[in-house]
Motif scaffolding. Structure first.
Motif, PDB file in Angstrom:
ATOM      1  N   LEU A  68      40.528  37.926  54.599  1.00 41.85           N
ATOM      2  CA  LEU A  68      40.162  39.274  53.876  1.00 41.85           C
ATOM      3  C   LEU A  68      38.815  39.876  54.232  1.00 41.85           C
ATOM      4  N   ASP A 108      41.923  48.112  46.796  1.00 41.02           N
ATOM      5  CA  ASP A 108      43.081  47.613  46.256  1.00 41.02           C
ATOM      6  C   ASP A 108      43.969  46.537  46.645  1.00 41.02           C
ATOM      7  N   PRO A 109      43.779  45.065  46.215  1.00 46.44           N
ATOM      8  CA  PRO A 109      43.897  43.915  46.734  1.00 46.44           C
ATOM      9  C   PRO A 109      45.217  43.790  47.385  1.00 46.44           C
ATOM     10  N   ASP A 110      46.141  44.451  46.756  1.00 48.07           N
ATOM     11  CA  ASP A 110      47.661  44.536  47.158  1.00 48.07           C
ATOM     12  C   ASP A 110      48.042  45.328  48.673  1.00 48.07           C
ATOM     13  N   GLU A 112      45.234  46.148  50.725  1.00 47.80           N
ATOM     14  CA  GLU A 112      44.225  46.013  52.060  1.00 47.80           C
ATOM     15  C   GLU A 112      44.565  45.161  53.048  1.00 47.80           C
ATOM     16  N   ARG A 114      44.880  42.752  56.178  1.00 47.52           N
ATOM     17  CA  ARG A 114      44.466  41.184  56.646  1.00 47.52           C
ATOM     18  C   ARG A 114      43.850  41.216  57.991  1.00 47.52           C
ATOM     19  N   ARG A 257      34.261  37.469  45.460  1.00 43.47           N
ATOM     20  CA  ARG A 257      34.562  38.620  46.036  1.00 43.47           C
ATOM     21  C   ARG A 257      34.963  39.721  45.148  1.00 43.47           C
ATOM     22  N   THR A 259      36.388  43.311  43.925  1.00 47.51           N
ATOM     23  CA  THR A 259      37.102  44.519  44.297  1.00 47.51           C
ATOM     24  C   THR A 259      36.870  45.908  43.886  1.00 47.51           C
ATOM     25  N   TYR A 304      36.112  42.292  39.564  1.00 47.52           N
ATOM     26  CA  TYR A 304      36.836  41.042  40.086  1.00 47.52           C
ATOM     27  C   TYR A 304      38.296  40.942  39.578  1.00 47.52           C
ATOM     28  N   ARG A 305      38.981  40.624  40.637  1.00 45.76           N
ATOM     29  CA  ARG A 305      40.504  40.792  40.327  1.00 45.76           C
ATOM     30  C   ARG A 305      40.641  39.551  39.298  1.00 45.76           C
TER      31      ARG A 305
END
Length: 305
Positions: A68, A108-110, A112, A114, A257, A259, A304-305
């Motif tokens: 990431l 959006d971590p889902d 973004e 790689r 990290r 978000t 953070y997530r």
């Protein structure tokens, strides 16, 4: 327009990732630090479409097997747009100083992307608002909001405000500090281990513990990303990274990290005396304050997530 080579149809613009824009239009000394490759006006007024490339050689590229990108790459892409657009499309003179008033980002971590063995090509839509003019008609400030996507999928938003100051006005504001070079504050300090705060290398560490407090004390004032060029005050990106590292330290490495985040710059942060960075973890957030002596110079929060 820059980069007229055939590109990919993205929104209302045909963008190209073939080569970067001129480095002076994003206030970078090294061409390796330039992320923007193409910027074009959209059909709507004050809306622009841009292409950016996040190369493997960039200091924010993930290391050690991670896949990431650093959240700072989103903020830096927005920052470069915030310089390019005023210079190229709003008539701000190149010798003016850009001062960040505030910024925010959300990823959006889902969705973004790689990092792979290649660079990551992204596209952006930038909307400019709240344009302010001086008595001479020169733009003195604006706000901007950017959406960032891979293909057609939006995965991040960022934005903020900036004001633009003439060399004469800047010299009057800063006084003798306007021509000074950054000098490290004196005094004993202990830097945390880079891995403990989510930094890749010892030179990436922006904080140290001294005098019973966490202080902003960059390990390397020639860092290729954070200090691409000399500054007489602490840059906004350094404030944001110092806050991130302070949050990681305060949470014993549990919050590394973010978000999402926001930062408000109240006044100039000086390198000396070394500012204190106060960070308080609470559930999935870390609120932070940067103090110079007894006064706040910046504050904000990270999520953070």
């Amino acid at each position: 327009m820059e980069n007229s080579a055939a590109g990919v149809l993205t929104g209302e613009s045909r963008l190209s990732w073939s080569r970067t824009v001129p480095r002076e239009l994003v206030h970078r000394t090294s061409a390796a630090e330039v992320l923007l490759t193409d910027v074009r006006p959209g059909r709507q007024r004050n809306v622009f479409h841009a292409a950016a490339s996040w190369p493997r050689s960039h200091p924010t590229f993930p290391r050690g097997g991670a896949d990431l990108h650093s959240p700072l790459i989103v903020v830096e892409t927005m920052r470069q747009l915030g310089i390019y657009l005023p210079l190229r499309h709003y008539g701000v003179p190149p010798q003016f100083r850009l001062l960040i008033t505030d910024l925010f980002f959300r990823i959006d971590p889902d969705k973004e992307p790689r990092a792979t063995e290649n660079c990551t090509d992204v596209s952006c839509r930038a909307a400019v608002t709240d344009i302010r003019d001086g008595a001479d008609g020169v733009v003195t400030g604006l706000r901007m909001e950017v959406t960032v996507r891979v293909g057609s999928q939006v995965f991040a938003r960022a934005g903020g405000g900036a004001r633009f100051v003439s060399p004469e006005r800047y010299a009057a504001i800063r006084g003798a500090r306007a021509t000074g070079r950054p000098k490290m504050a004196a005094g004993h300090c202990v830097r945390p281990d880079a891995g403990r705060i989510g930094a890749d290398h010892a030179r990436d560490v922006m904080i140290a513990v001294g005098g019973g407090a966490v202080r902003l004390r960059p390990a390397d004032l020639r860092h290729p990303f954070f200090f691409d060029h000399s500054s007489d005050h602490v840059p906004g990106m350094v404030l944001l990274e110092a806050a991130r590292q302070a949050g990681a330290l305060a949470s014993d490495g549990r919050r590394v990290r973010p978000t999402a985040g926001r930062l408000k710059a109240v006044s100039f942060a000086e390198f000396s005396p070394a500012p204190r960075v106060l960070c308080v973890p609470h559930h999935r957030t870390c609120g932070f304050r940067v103090l110079q002596g007894s006064r706040y110079v910046a504050y904000g929060a990270l999520e953070y997530r």
